[in-house]
Scaffold this motif. Sequence first.
Motif, short mmCIF file in Angstrom:
data_model
loop_
_atom_site.label_atom_id
_atom_site.label_comp_id
_atom_site.label_asym_id
_atom_site.label_seq_id
_atom_site.Cartn_x
_atom_site.Cartn_y
_atom_site.Cartn_z
N GLN A 1 -3.08 -1.71 -14.08
CA GLN A 1 -1.97 -0.77 -14.02
C GLN A 1 -2.44 0.62 -14.41
N LEU A 2 -2.09 1.59 -13.58
CA LEU A 2 -2.47 2.98 -13.86
C LEU A 2 -1.64 3.52 -15.02
N PRO A 3 -2.16 4.54 -15.72
CA PRO A 3 -1.37 5.18 -16.80
C PRO A 3 -0.16 5.92 -16.23
N LYS A 4 0.51 6.66 -17.09
CA LYS A 4 1.73 7.35 -16.68
C LYS A 4 1.49 8.36 -15.58
N LEU B 1 0.86 -1.18 0.00
CA LEU B 1 0.00 0.00 0.00
C LEU B 1 0.90 1.23 0.00
N HIS B 2 0.65 2.14 -0.95
CA HIS B 2 1.63 3.19 -1.26
C HIS B 2 0.88 4.48 -1.59
N SER B 3 1.51 5.59 -1.28
CA SER B 3 0.99 6.88 -1.73
C SER B 3 2.18 7.80 -1.99
N HIS B 4 1.91 8.90 -2.68
CA HIS B 4 2.96 9.87 -2.98
C HIS B 4 2.30 11.23 -3.21
N GLY B 5 3.09 12.25 -3.29
CA GLY B 5 2.54 13.61 -3.35
C GLY B 5 2.01 14.03 -4.70
N GLY C 1 -0.15 7.89 -13.07
CA GLY C 1 -0.05 7.13 -11.82
C GLY C 1 1.26 6.38 -11.71
N TRP C 2 2.26 6.78 -12.53
CA TRP C 2 3.59 6.19 -12.51
C TRP C 2 3.56 4.69 -12.82
N GLU C 3 2.49 4.29 -13.53
CA GLU C 3 2.32 2.89 -13.96
C GLU C 3 2.36 1.92 -12.78
N GLN D 1 -7.72 14.23 -5.50
CA GLN D 1 -7.05 14.08 -4.22
C GLN D 1 -5.80 13.23 -4.42
N GLN D 2 -5.01 13.07 -3.36
CA GLN D 2 -3.72 12.40 -3.47
C GLN D 2 -3.88 10.93 -3.85
N GLN D 3 -3.03 10.50 -4.78
CA GLN D 3 -3.11 9.13 -5.29
C GLN D 3 -2.72 8.11 -4.22
N VAL D 4 -3.42 6.98 -4.24
CA VAL D 4 -3.06 5.79 -3.46
C VAL D 4 -2.90 4.64 -4.45
N THR D 5 -1.78 3.96 -4.40
CA THR D 5 -1.49 2.90 -5.36
C THR D 5 -0.94 1.68 -4.63
#
Length: 542
Positions: free
Chosen positions: A451-454, A317-321, A456-458, A332-336
Amino acid sequence: MSSEFRERRDEIVPGPLWWLGLALVTALSIVTRLFKINEPPHVCWDETHFGKMGSWYINRTLFFDVHPPLGKMLVALGGILGGYNGSFDFKKPGDPFPAEVPFVFMRMFCASFGLAVVPLCYCIAWLLSQSIQASILTSFLIIFDTGMLTLSRYILLDPFLLFFVSSTTFCHLKFKTYSLATFTFHWWLWLSLTGLSLACSVSIKFVGLFVIALVGMSTVSELWQLLGDLSKTLSHFLKQFFARVMCLIVLPAVVYLLMFKIHFMLLSKSGPGDGFFSSAFQSQLEGNPLHNITMPRYVAYESVVTIKNHRTGGNYLHSHGHFYPEETGIQQQQVTAYSHKDENNKWRIKHRYIISDANKNNLELLRNGDLIRLEHVATGRNLHSHKGRAPLTRRHYQVTCYGENGMGDANDVFQIRVPSKSIGEPIKAVRTVFRLVHQGVGCALHSHDQQLPKWGWEQLEVTCNPNVQHLNNLWNVEQLFDSRLENESFKVYGLSFLEQFLEFHSVMIRGNRGLRPKEGEFTLMPWQWPLNYRVRPTIFWA
């Protein structure tokens, strides 16, 4: 031995012509399987997979495959006998073999099993028909079959599988010839060899289960006839029954378990297959970040954790700014879900309600059924969901990070639920598998292979799934950071052999379920096979 058995045995004892026929088909099998086996001098077809797995065995690094281990261990054995050190990566078909790779010997080792199928089938046809002509015809059909010939000449699992399936059939038929000489040495020998061959067949590929079905049906028929034979006593029937249980069920099961015991002993180092397995499984691998570390056993409020999806190949479970783009819904901020370990995987477990800083130092264990918030450590925003649609899986709800400095709203609250455990039971790092169910929407935190697009940093999409019971909703705490808790060796999380065995099979089963045709791939339905309907040319990698 009874006189009736001797008479029957004399009828099927092969004569000189039988041995001449066997020599002929064996010689033809050797010539056809070994002729120009050094061509092509590069990786061919599925050698890229099984040669690579042989290298991993030699290097003792863990990998994942959907098949049981025996066939790949035999590939590695062939390499070791040929002097191979496991240095070649078999990256792709067409890669030339370097001089230090004994690929010819490895192919010949595999071919030795493939060429042995021919004399075995010659003997099988003889036991079924007592006809030399039928035996030779059967052998010729196999010798000159293009598919059988091709499968027997390369570094593949198929030569081993074909050999042990044929061996099972031969041993079972040979055992049946001793039906009038029960409980003699040869009767026990062939019954035991049948069980051993059964175990080896299914230890290579699960399609070996078909030969188990064949022997099983034959055995049931034999026992049914014995039960109906009024000249035999009940004790005789029970002896026959338990002899078959021991040799055809217990012995294969023990051998099958032994194959996995050897597999786990050989693959003792961290490798490309780590991510497919649980944190507890990984903790036993040399070189893995979880190996020989110390960490608290129980999770508490204010602990900082990394959370891993419990499915096959589950990510963190990951998130970034970075925020979701406008076209996906709420910005809102992505969760991947992310496969690599970094600081953006860390989350702080907090109470549902805001508590004073003074009370944060009070040690309170996290328990099944608790309502919690998860604060992303790097950005200070809380894990959040709402009824906005997920960016890719539109039937699911969006998962984001929301708020500032740990302050959010009621949509940040999740309930921790542990399947089949009582409310109030403490949550353990690594070992406890749980769901995070959103308190407001009633959906569960979910990860899958979308997989998310670019933008979402794939990385992989994380959603909130309305189907709370879905298997991809399961998570576990992998790493735990809390100076208030006493550390203990990570070895306490290690799995027993039986737990490793069961987990490996769970991963294999899920992996086999995932072997589905991709979009655009040519496929045939089973009913189309005999009709040769929708025929297209088949191109193998060369």
